[in-house]
Design a protein around this motif. Structure first.
Motif, PDB file in Angstrom:
ATOM      1  N   ALA A 124       0.824  -1.210   0.000  1.00 43.79           N
ATOM      2  CA  ALA A 124       0.000   0.000   0.000  1.00 43.79           C
ATOM      3  C   ALA A 124       0.858   1.261   0.000  1.00 43.79           C
ATOM      4  O   ALA A 124       1.870   1.326   0.708  1.00 43.79           O
ATOM      5  CB  ALA A 124      -0.910   0.001   1.222  1.00 43.79           C
ATOM      6  N   VAL A 125       0.443   2.255  -0.788  1.00 44.03           N
ATOM      7  CA  VAL A 125       1.227   3.496  -0.909  1.00 44.03           C
ATOM      8  C   VAL A 125       1.341   4.205   0.437  1.00 44.03           C
ATOM      9  O   VAL A 125       2.372   4.815   0.742  1.00 44.03           O
ATOM     10  CB  VAL A 125       0.636   4.423  -2.010  1.00 44.03           C
ATOM     11  N   GLY A 126       0.307   4.093   1.258  1.00 41.72           N
ATOM     12  CA  GLY A 126       0.315   4.741   2.574  1.00 41.72           C
ATOM     13  C   GLY A 126       1.033   3.935   3.650  1.00 41.72           C
ATOM     14  O   GLY A 126       1.065   4.325   4.818  1.00 41.72           O
ATOM     15  N   ARG A 127       1.615   2.793   3.290  1.00 44.44           N
ATOM     16  CA  ARG A 127       2.409   1.958   4.224  1.00 44.44           C
ATOM     17  C   ARG A 127       3.589   1.392   3.441  1.00 44.44           C
ATOM     18  O   ARG A 127       3.761   0.184   3.338  1.00 44.44           O
ATOM     19  CB  ARG A 127       1.556   0.810   4.803  1.00 44.44           C
ATOM     20  N   ASN A 128       4.400   2.306   2.907  1.00 47.26           N
ATOM     21  CA  ASN A 128       5.461   1.853   1.992  1.00 47.26           C
ATOM     22  C   ASN A 128       6.852   1.763   2.622  1.00 47.26           C
ATOM     23  O   ASN A 128       7.856   1.736   1.932  1.00 47.26           O
ATOM     24  CB  ASN A 128       5.449   2.689   0.706  1.00 47.26           C
ATOM     25  N   ILE A 129       6.908   1.713   3.925  1.00 46.62           N
ATOM     26  CA  ILE A 129       8.020   1.324   4.826  1.00 46.62           C
ATOM     27  C   ILE A 129       9.349   2.083   4.762  1.00 46.62           C
ATOM     28  O   ILE A 129      10.171   1.933   5.666  1.00 46.62           O
ATOM     29  CB  ILE A 129       8.341  -0.197   4.792  1.00 46.62           C
ATOM     30  N   CYS A 130       9.578   2.886   3.718  1.00 47.72           N
ATOM     31  CA  CYS A 130      10.856   3.578   3.686  1.00 47.72           C
ATOM     32  C   CYS A 130      10.747   4.896   2.923  1.00 47.72           C
ATOM     33  O   CYS A 130       9.855   5.088   2.100  1.00 47.72           O
ATOM     34  CB  CYS A 130      11.935   2.700   3.053  1.00 47.72           C
ATOM     35  N   HIS A 131      11.688   5.792   3.238  1.00 48.30           N
ATOM     36  CA  HIS A 131      11.792   7.083   2.551  1.00 48.30           C
ATOM     37  C   HIS A 131      13.197   7.225   1.989  1.00 48.30           C
ATOM     38  O   HIS A 131      14.163   6.761   2.605  1.00 48.30           O
ATOM     39  CB  HIS A 131      11.547   8.233   3.539  1.00 48.30           C
ATOM     40  N   GLY A 132      13.319   7.878   0.833  1.00 49.36           N
ATOM     41  CA  GLY A 132      14.628   8.232   0.298  1.00 49.36           C
ATOM     42  C   GLY A 132      14.545   9.577  -0.397  1.00 49.36           C
ATOM     43  O   GLY A 132      13.565   9.859  -1.094  1.00 49.36           O
ATOM     44  N   SER A 133      15.554  10.417  -0.212  1.00 51.73           N
ATOM     45  CA  SER A 133      15.572  11.753  -0.828  1.00 51.73           C
ATOM     46  C   SER A 133      15.438  11.639  -2.340  1.00 51.73           C
ATOM     47  O   SER A 133      15.945  10.702  -2.948  1.00 51.73           O
ATOM     48  CB  SER A 133      16.883  12.465  -0.512  1.00 51.73           C
ATOM     49  N   ASP A 134      14.783  12.653  -2.953  1.00 56.59           N
ATOM     50  CA  ASP A 134      14.534  12.589  -4.402  1.00 56.59           C
ATOM     51  C   ASP A 134      15.492  13.430  -5.237  1.00 56.59           C
ATOM     52  O   ASP A 134      15.437  13.391  -6.463  1.00 56.59           O
ATOM     53  CB  ASP A 134      13.076  12.940  -4.719  1.00 56.59           C
ATOM     54  N   ALA A 135      16.372  14.206  -4.595  1.00 59.63           N
ATOM     55  CA  ALA A 135      17.344  15.031  -5.321  1.00 59.63           C
ATOM     56  C   ALA A 135      18.470  15.400  -4.356  1.00 59.63           C
ATOM     57  O   ALA A 135      18.280  15.352  -3.134  1.00 59.63           O
ATOM     58  CB  ALA A 135      16.679  16.296  -5.839  1.00 59.63           C
ATOM     59  N   VAL A 136      19.620  15.769  -4.910  1.00 63.23           N
ATOM     60  CA  VAL A 136      20.764  16.111  -4.054  1.00 63.23           C
ATOM     61  C   VAL A 136      20.402  17.282  -3.137  1.00 63.23           C
ATOM     62  O   VAL A 136      20.722  17.278  -1.942  1.00 63.23           O
ATOM     63  CB  VAL A 136      22.008  16.439  -4.916  1.00 63.23           C
ATOM     64  N   GLU A 137      19.682  18.258  -3.681  1.00 62.38           N
ATOM     65  CA  GLU A 137      19.327  19.445  -2.898  1.00 62.38           C
ATOM     66  C   GLU A 137      18.385  19.092  -1.733  1.00 62.38           C
ATOM     67  O   GLU A 137      18.587  19.539  -0.599  1.00 62.38           O
ATOM     68  CB  GLU A 137      18.659  20.473  -3.823  1.00 62.38           C
ATOM     69  N   SER A 138      17.368  18.259  -2.011  1.00 59.93           N
ATOM     70  CA  SER A 138      16.452  17.874  -0.924  1.00 59.93           C
ATOM     71  C   SER A 138      17.166  16.965   0.073  1.00 59.93           C
ATOM     72  O   SER A 138      16.887  17.002   1.274  1.00 59.93           O
ATOM     73  CB  SER A 138      15.171  17.246  -1.464  1.00 59.93           C
ATOM     74  N   ALA A 139      18.106  16.157  -0.396  1.00 63.21           N
ATOM     75  CA  ALA A 139      18.885  15.304   0.515  1.00 63.21           C
ATOM     76  C   ALA A 139      19.623  16.166   1.529  1.00 63.21           C
ATOM     77  O   ALA A 139      19.573  15.904   2.739  1.00 63.21           O
ATOM     78  CB  ALA A 139      19.870  14.444  -0.271  1.00 63.21           C
ATOM     79  N   GLU A 140      20.287  17.203   1.051  1.00 61.21           N
ATOM     80  CA  GLU A 140      21.058  18.061   1.964  1.00 61.21           C
ATOM     81  C   GLU A 140      20.135  18.754   2.965  1.00 61.21           C
ATOM     82  O   GLU A 140      20.463  18.894   4.142  1.00 61.21           O
ATOM     83  CB  GLU A 140      21.894  19.081   1.180  1.00 61.21           C
ATOM     84  N   LYS A 141      18.937  19.175   2.501  1.00 58.03           N
ATOM     85  CA  LYS A 141      17.945  19.794   3.400  1.00 58.03           C
ATOM     86  C   LYS A 141      17.486  18.803   4.463  1.00 58.03           C
ATOM     87  O   LYS A 141      17.377  19.130   5.643  1.00 58.03           O
ATOM     88  CB  LYS A 141      16.716  20.238   2.576  1.00 58.03           C
ATOM     89  N   GLU A 142      17.193  17.570   4.036  1.00 56.68           N
ATOM     90  CA  GLU A 142      16.692  16.539   4.951  1.00 56.68           C
ATOM     91  C   GLU A 142      17.771  16.126   5.948  1.00 56.68           C
ATOM     92  O   GLU A 142      17.483  15.918   7.132  1.00 56.68           O
ATOM     93  CB  GLU A 142      16.177  15.336   4.144  1.00 56.68           C
ATOM     94  N   ILE A 143      19.026  16.045   5.495  1.00 51.42           N
ATOM     95  CA  ILE A 143      20.134  15.701   6.401  1.00 51.42           C
ATOM     96  C   ILE A 143      20.254  16.779   7.484  1.00 51.42           C
ATOM     97  O   ILE A 143      20.402  16.474   8.668  1.00 51.42           O
ATOM     98  CB  ILE A 143      21.458  15.537   5.609  1.00 51.42           C
ATOM     99  N   GLN A 144      20.123  18.031   7.089  1.00 52.24           N
ATOM    100  CA  GLN A 144      20.199  19.151   8.046  1.00 52.24           C
ATOM    101  C   GLN A 144      19.023  19.093   9.038  1.00 52.24           C
ATOM    102  O   GLN A 144      19.197  19.322  10.234  1.00 52.24           O
ATOM    103  CB  GLN A 144      20.210  20.477   7.275  1.00 52.24           C
ATOM    104  N   LEU A 145      17.831  18.739   8.535  1.00 53.62           N
ATOM    105  CA  LEU A 145      16.640  18.684   9.393  1.00 53.62           C
ATOM    106  C   LEU A 145      16.738  17.550  10.423  1.00 53.62           C
ATOM    107  O   LEU A 145      16.391  17.723  11.589  1.00 53.62           O
ATOM    108  CB  LEU A 145      15.382  18.497   8.523  1.00 53.62           C
ATOM    109  N   TRP A 146      17.209  16.387   9.995  1.00 50.13           N
ATOM    110  CA  TRP A 146      17.223  15.209  10.884  1.00 50.13           C
ATOM    111  C   TRP A 146      18.512  15.083  11.683  1.00 50.13           C
ATOM    112  O   TRP A 146      18.528  14.450  12.731  1.00 50.13           O
ATOM    113  CB  TRP A 146      16.968  13.936  10.067  1.00 50.13           C
ATOM    114  N   PHE A 147      19.591  15.645  11.161  1.00 50.60           N
ATOM    115  CA  PHE A 147      20.882  15.563  11.858  1.00 50.60           C
ATOM    116  C   PHE A 147      21.519  16.941  11.986  1.00 50.60           C
ATOM    117  O   PHE A 147      22.609  17.184  11.455  1.00 50.60           O
ATOM    118  CB  PHE A 147      21.832  14.597  11.124  1.00 50.60           C
ATOM    119  N   PRO A 148      20.857  17.858  12.729  1.00 54.15           N
ATOM    120  CA  PRO A 148      21.440  19.197  12.895  1.00 54.15           C
ATOM    121  C   PRO A 148      22.789  19.118  13.620  1.00 54.15           C
ATOM    122  O   PRO A 148      23.614  20.015  13.497  1.00 54.15           O
ATOM    123  CB  PRO A 148      20.392  19.952  13.726  1.00 54.15           C
ATOM    124  N   GLU A 149      23.014  18.012  14.358  1.00 51.08           N
ATOM    125  CA  GLU A 149      24.285  17.823  15.078  1.00 51.08           C
ATOM    126  C   GLU A 149      25.414  17.423  14.132  1.00 51.08           C
ATOM    127  O   GLU A 149      26.576  17.380  14.521  1.00 51.08           O
ATOM    128  CB  GLU A 149      24.109  16.751  16.171  1.00 51.08           C
TER     129      GLU A 149
END
Ligand code: UDP
Ligand code: MG
Length: 151
Positions: free
Chosen positions: A111-136
């Motif tokens: 099911a699309v609403g229970r798809n068990i994993c996430h992965g960044s869709d672009a280098v730019e969003s990856a860097e944003k997500e890394i900053q959001l989840w790992f500010p340390e």
């Protein structure tokens, strides 16, 4: 595309509950990616709304936030050649029914609403997500395997 490229990969609450954390980590390890950050976190709805800010307004947004806040997730950063695009290929399509067998969603989800994993869709969003989840910040270290994985 770079050997140093980083992507944000997350095992969602259903993946944690179903005991798929080890399998998902193994796939990235075996492929040759380097783990540079990892934590188990029960995220707040506010934090998840920032992570999914681009989807605010979609009809499934409230349900998505509720699902993602329903239990702990495993937040990770993986580094290696073409990590963002290759990570997405390893995950499979957003809708697991369209995911090829051999991909994470194609092997473990329906099911699309229970798809068990996430992965960044672009280098730019990856860097944003890394900053959001790992500010340390992430962990820097040498992996002696690299000479066997990259030319
Ligand atoms: N999602 C959903 N219904 C939809 C589309 C997406 O529940 O019709 C959820 C699904 O869990 C998806 C997440 O919202 O993984 C983020 O959507 P996106 O389009 O960014 O897909 P992804 O990048 O995760 O493949
Ligand atoms: Mg997305």
């Amino acid at each position: 595309m770079s050997v140093q490229e980083r992507t944000y990969i997350m095992v969602k609450p259903d993946g944690v509950q179903r005991g798929l954390v080890g399998n998902i980590i193994s796939r990235f390890e075996q492929r040759g990616f380097k783990l540079i950050a990892l934590k188990l976190v029960h995220a707040t709805p506010e934090h998840l709304e920032k992570h999914y800010a681009d989807l605010k307004g979609k009809p499934f947004f409230p349900g998505l936030i509720k699902y993602m806040a329903s239990g702990p997730v495993v937040a990770m950063v993986w580094q290696g050649l073409d990590a963002v695009k290759t990570g997405r290929v390893m995950l499979g399509a957003t809708n697991p029914l369209a995911s090829a067998p051999g991909t994470i969603r194609g092997d473990f989800a329906l099911a699309v609403g229970r798809n068990i994993c996430h992965g960044s869709d672009a280098v730019e969003s990856a860097e944003k997500e890394i900053q959001l989840w790992f500010p340390e910040g992430v962990v820097q270290y040498t992996n002696d395997n690299e000479k066997w994985i990259f030319e």
